[in-house]
Design a protein around this motif. Structure first.
Motif, short mmCIF file in Angstrom:
data_model
loop_
_atom_site.label_atom_id
_atom_site.label_comp_id
_atom_site.label_asym_id
_atom_site.label_seq_id
_atom_site.Cartn_x
_atom_site.Cartn_y
_atom_site.Cartn_z
N PHE A 51 -12.26 5.66 -40.39
CA PHE A 51 -11.40 6.99 -39.42
C PHE A 51 -10.14 7.39 -39.34
O PHE A 51 -9.83 8.90 -39.92
N THR A 52 -9.12 6.56 -39.47
CA THR A 52 -7.88 6.70 -39.43
C THR A 52 -7.26 6.94 -40.82
O THR A 52 -5.85 7.71 -41.33
N GLN A 53 -7.77 6.23 -42.30
CA GLN A 53 -6.84 5.76 -43.41
C GLN A 53 -7.23 7.19 -44.05
O GLN A 53 -7.62 7.98 -44.10
N GLU A 54 -6.16 7.04 -45.14
CA GLU A 54 -6.07 8.30 -45.96
C GLU A 54 -7.84 8.05 -46.90
O GLU A 54 -7.96 7.04 -47.14
N PRO A 55 -7.93 9.16 -47.72
CA PRO A 55 -8.84 9.00 -48.54
C PRO A 55 -8.64 8.18 -49.62
O PRO A 55 -7.23 7.67 -49.52
N PRO A 56 -9.26 6.95 -50.44
CA PRO A 56 -9.46 6.38 -51.66
C PRO A 56 -8.70 7.11 -52.72
O PRO A 56 -8.58 8.40 -52.67
N VAL A 126 -11.19 -8.55 -49.85
CA VAL A 126 -9.70 -8.22 -49.27
C VAL A 126 -9.12 -7.73 -48.79
O VAL A 126 -7.90 -6.79 -47.79
N GLY A 127 -9.98 -6.31 -48.10
CA GLY A 127 -10.24 -5.26 -46.43
C GLY A 127 -9.14 -4.29 -46.62
O GLY A 127 -8.80 -3.96 -48.18
N MET A 128 -8.44 -3.95 -46.31
CA MET A 128 -7.78 -2.25 -45.63
C MET A 128 -6.79 -3.30 -45.32
O MET A 128 -6.44 -3.31 -43.68
N ALA A 129 -5.54 -2.29 -45.69
CA ALA A 129 -3.99 -3.29 -45.78
C ALA A 129 -3.17 -1.75 -44.84
O ALA A 129 -3.83 -0.67 -45.40
N ASN A 130 -2.61 -2.16 -43.59
CA ASN A 130 -1.67 -1.01 -43.78
C ASN A 130 -2.42 0.03 -42.59
O ASN A 130 -2.74 1.84 -43.38
N VAL A 131 -2.95 -0.31 -41.97
CA VAL A 131 -4.02 0.53 -41.01
C VAL A 131 -2.93 1.69 -40.44
O VAL A 131 -1.78 0.73 -39.85
N GLU A 132 -3.46 2.87 -40.03
CA GLU A 132 -2.43 3.84 -39.55
C GLU A 132 -2.88 3.56 -37.88
O GLU A 132 -4.07 2.92 -37.68
N ARG A 133 -1.41 3.73 -36.82
CA ARG A 133 -1.78 3.08 -35.78
C ARG A 133 -0.53 4.13 -35.14
O ARG A 133 0.31 4.75 -35.91
N PRO A 134 -1.06 4.80 -34.03
CA PRO A 134 0.19 5.21 -33.17
C PRO A 134 1.43 4.05 -32.94
O PRO A 134 1.53 2.83 -32.98
N ASP A 135 2.77 4.33 -33.12
CA ASP A 135 3.85 4.41 -32.72
C ASP A 135 4.05 4.26 -31.80
O ASP A 135 5.09 5.71 -30.50
N PRO A 136 4.45 3.02 -30.71
CA PRO A 136 4.62 3.27 -28.80
C PRO A 136 6.09 3.23 -29.02
O PRO A 136 6.62 4.18 -27.94
N MET A 215 -5.18 -2.42 -34.96
CA MET A 215 -3.64 -1.83 -34.19
C MET A 215 -2.74 -2.54 -34.38
O MET A 215 -1.64 -2.81 -35.53
N ILE A 216 -3.23 -3.55 -34.22
CA ILE A 216 -2.38 -4.77 -34.21
C ILE A 216 -2.24 -5.53 -35.20
O ILE A 216 -1.05 -5.21 -35.33
N THR A 217 -2.99 -5.77 -35.76
CA THR A 217 -2.47 -6.61 -37.36
C THR A 217 -2.01 -5.50 -38.15
O THR A 217 -2.12 -6.12 -39.57
N THR A 218 -2.83 -4.60 -38.04
CA THR A 218 -3.08 -3.70 -39.05
C THR A 218 -3.59 -4.24 -40.31
O THR A 218 -2.89 -3.75 -41.72
N LEU A 219 -4.49 -5.47 -40.17
CA LEU A 219 -5.22 -5.13 -41.37
C LEU A 219 -6.75 -5.28 -41.06
O LEU A 219 -6.96 -5.79 -40.11
N VAL A 220 -7.69 -4.32 -41.71
CA VAL A 220 -8.85 -4.91 -41.18
C VAL A 220 -9.50 -5.75 -42.18
O VAL A 220 -9.59 -5.25 -44.00
#
Ligand SMILES: Nc1ncnc2c1ncn2[C@@H]1O[C@H](COP(=O)(O)OP(=O)(O)OP(=O)(O)O)[C@@H](O)[C@H]1O
Ligand SMILES: [Mg+2]
Lengths: 306, 257
Positions: A51-56, A126-136, A215-220
């Motif tokens: 839901f948060t990542q950019e289109p492929p 491979v998974g999805m790296a650089n998962v978007e996350r809010p910046d504390p 969010m914590i690992t920025t990787l799924v």
């Protein structure tokens, strides 16, 4: 070093506590053995990422990326885990004990292998790296502290809501359903419905925890969501004495602290780190056996009671 | 024409080919609305199984059970209970982790017994109103002093009375009791007899399985005798006591009427 050990224990401990507390609701209160916990966790993490990542684009093999704000992804994570629980719970909950355990385990394995092989969901292995996350930093916190606080908040909210859920006539019905289904049915209670409700309700925070983990690992990636996660949570629950919510949380924090401690030891060689990783598993196993053998929590509560 | 509330039509129950209930032609009998039916017969005659078939704890292999004209043979236990049928079990069932009063509270149809009501915390006033009814039921069965005890502290006879209280509080239209006096002391049996007479007077239909015939025959207005799953005799308590077939099969030759 001590500070970072405490923070990472709190961050991962609180996050996994959400899983343990949910499992406590399913197992200790609902009487259902779910050996597929990791699947609801993964469903949440993947839903958040999708839901948060950019289109492929470019080399991406995944098919969906909605580029929505983090909170939409977070809500989607809870919803995904809930739907997955509905779909897996509805056909399986008439099963009991070890049969339910095996079926939920099988569901989780199937889900894992779909994530691994169906690249359109999340790039396969491979998974999805650089998962978007809010910046504390936007609220003046550094990353670790921000996500530690978020994990603690999610844990406390889950514990509080589940406590509220159970300290009520509904909680009494849940206990009655677990104690004697036929007796509960004989006074007109729809026990199948109660079991499904508990199964589904307890999956929701697991989905939220999955989003937080992403969010914590920025990787799924499938490698993060193996049956090891399920067994980790079960061991934590057993360590904590499986009856109470604080027990479930303490057990998880203790187990995570122990793992973080081993990981914090600096090693000169790769070989040393490998040995430490194996030693960690062995010691976890021994701890587990000792706790089961001596039941320290039962003894403590008996002492407190008498 | 009498008004029948519960009706069994050719009911059969087989366990792995063994016909526990039904006999050659299936079991058929009716229960009069407001009646007090005693269901008796030797051990293994199929009395408890008949209760299980009526209450939906197990489905009949063949035949039909109707409650107030509704076919309930395929309904789940909870659905049948919701139609106003109550029952107790030969081996009393209790919710082991709950207190005595909570065991009775579960019997009530609670208007705020949902996850949402729990989370919103809006169950307290409904609970307060219902708790009085649960306490009244415990008072009737003599367990009011034990209301905050854990059920694991109750004796066998007390558990049986607790199960009766859980059904009383629901005010069922028809109540099935499976050996309610077994293991219950004489004083409590007297209390139970009063309770049943009271329910009967108030119009509740009762079906009671009992080997304690002194207790049963003074209360029942009709009796059904089962043997090997089949109907052996049916009639008033007086008819049954004199029936030679019943004497031979169940009461014994030196039985004193
Ligand atoms: N779940 C079951 N599986 C297999 N056989 C059963 C089952 N329940 C009952 N039976 C058999 O059905 C027959 C009738 O049993 P039931 O318990 O109905 O007798 P009963 O009339 O209640 O006897 P009692 O007076 O001893 O309580 C018995 O032979 C019993 O072994
Ligand atoms: Mg019986």
């Amino acid at each position: 070093m001590i500070q970072s050990l405490i923070l990472s224990t709190l961050m991962f401990g609180a996050m996994f506590s959400v899983l343990t507390v949910s499992l406590n609701l399913q197992y200790a209160r609902g009487g259902m053995i779910n050996f597929g916990t990791v699947a609801y966790f993964a469903a949440g993490a993947y839903a958040y990422a999708i839901f948060t990542q950019e289109p492929p684009s470019g080399l991406d093999q995944y098919a969906f990326g909605f580029d929505l704000p983090w909170w939409v992804g977070f809500l989607a994570a809870g919803l995904a885990a809930m739907l997955f629980a509905l779909v897996t719970g509805w056909p399986t909950l008439r099963l009991r004990g070890e049969y339910l355990a095996l079926t939920t385990f099988a569901f989780a394995e199937v889900f894992h292998s779909i994530l691994l092989n169906e690249r359109r969901i999340g790039n396969g292995s491979v998974g999805m790296a650089n998962v978007e996350r809010p910046d504390p930093a936007s609220i003046g916190l550094d990353d670790t502290l921000g996500y530690t606080l978020a994990a603690c908040a999610l844990m406390l909210l889950t514990a509080w809501l589940f406590h509220r859920l159970l300290a009520s006539p509904y909680g009494r019905l849940v206990d009655a359903t677990r104690d004697d289904e036929i007796a509960a049915e004989s006074v007109g209670k729809d026990t199948a419905r109660v079991r499904l409700q508990i199964f589904v309700i307890s999956a929701i925070p697991i989905g939220f925890a999955g989003a937080l983990y992403a969010m914590i690992t920025t990787l799924v990636a499938p490698a993060l969501f193996t049956a090891e996660v399920t067994f980790f949570v079960w061991i934590a629950l057993a360590l904590g004495g499986e009856r109470t919510i604080p027990g479930a949380i303490l057990g998880t924090l203790a187990l995570v602290f122990f793992q973080e401690l081993v990981r914090a030891i600096p090693f000169e060689t790769v070989r040393g780190a490998q040995i430490a990783a194996s030693a960690e598993e062995v010691i976890t196993g021994i701890l587990f056996i000792l706790v089961l053998r001596w039941q320290p929590w039962d003894r403590l509560s008996r002492k407190a009671g008498s | 024409m009498t008004d029948t509330i519960l009706k069994l039509d050719g009911v059969v129950k087989e366990f792995a080919g063994f016909r526990a209930v039904g006999g050659p032609g299936g079991l058929s009998f009716g229960v009069r609305r407001g009646g007090f039916l005693g269901l008796i017969g030797p051990n293994g005659a199929g009395k408890s199984t008949t209760f299980n078939l009526i209450s939906g704890v197990m489905p009949p292999t063949m035949g039909r059970v109707t409650l107030d004209g509704t076919d309930i043979s395929a309904l789940p236990t909870a659905g049948i209970a919701a139609l106003g049928l109550g029952r107790t079990f030969q081996t009393p069932r209790a919710f082991g982790s709950l207190s005595v009063i909570d065991n009775v509270m579960v019997g009530l149809a609670h208007p705020e017994e949902s996850p949402l009501a729990a989370l919103l915390g809006r169950w307290k006033s409904a609970e307060k109103q219902l708790i009085g009814r649960a306490e009244a039921a415990l008072e009737r069965v003599g367990l009011i002093q034990r209301r905050h005890d854990s059920v694991s502290n109750l004796s066998g006879g007390e558990l049986r009375m607790l199960e009766v209280a859980r059904q009383l509080v629901r005010e069922p239209r028809i109540l099935l009791l499976d050996e309610p006096t077994a293991g219950v002391d004489p004083a409590l049996q007297g209390k139970l007899s009063e309770i049943l007479a009271g329910l009967h007077a108030a119009g509740t239909t009762l079906v009671v399985v009992e080997h304690n015939l002194g207790f049963l025959m003074s209360l029942a207005d009709s009796v059904v005798v089962l043997q090997n799953g089949a109907l052996l005799a049916e009639g008033t308590p007086d008819d049954i006591r004199r029936d030679p077939a019943v004497i031979a099969a169940y009461l014994g030759a030196d039985h004193e009427a």
